[in-house]
Design a protein around this motif. Sequence first.
Motif: not given
Length: 297
Positions: A29-38
């Motif tokens: 879920n933490f990695i997903s934040i960066f995937i969502f943004l970039f």
Amino acid sequence: MTYFLKRLSEKRIWNKIFVQRLSEPLHLNFISIFIFLFGSFRKKVAYDLVLRPQHAYSILEAADQAKERGLKTISVLEFGVANGAGLMNIIKIAKKVTKVTGINIEIFGFDTGKGMPAPLDFRDHPEYYTTGDFPMNRDLLEQNTKNNATLIYGTVKDTINDFKKTISPEAPIGFISVDVDYYSSTKEVFELLDSKPEHFLPLTYIYFDDITLPHHNDKCGELLAIKEFNNTHQYRNISYHPFFANRRIFKNADWVKQIYYFHVLDHKYRFELERNRETNVLDNPYLNFEGNKKQFN
């Protein structure tokens, strides 16, 4: 982005996030934040960060399969359009898939335009669905899907045969979303699956929307229609892949259990005895031979 934020204001969406998303490992879920943004579109599909991930996954996979087979176009079908949120989502995703893969996507939506017909009997789950449910704002939907999708009005049984005549092997069906609720309507949808083998990808993806509620079972509804279809077809099979969830980063989402594979066993691809590739050779770390990539030093 606006629509995504609006969806987050709905209580049921937060319940879904809590049960299906936050139950997954924290680092994902933490990695997903960066995937969502970039992240790229492919990465967002892999991390379930596209609205209606069942559409995104299936259409992207179908387009990749088509590209591998040298095709330029595929067809995507939705049965049960209602007010069109799913169809408009498919349109949006299809544009992104075309940009990523170069595969053109023709979209067709099937609906009575007047809501659901009368249920047949207990097999149509009248405890959940009934006559007139899920009507369509036809004029508004047509305005917002013009030139992006073809809407086909009428009951499935009254429209499916004419549609079958229009399918082209140059634009085979790669994904079907089945959201007609009833057993009887699903049986009519499955008449499409008797079309010529070249009218489908060898592996076609089907999403079944109405198999998740407590009263759904294989003696009623879409699940009964699937069972009967498989029992009466030797060279066509609709099956749930038991290892599909293992291949997903996020495994707890309901949609992962709603994706089925339509195997077209009489497709010419299944009979090609010669493949234009190198021979498969298994490595062996205990032996030293040419081409062995895993041998000990």
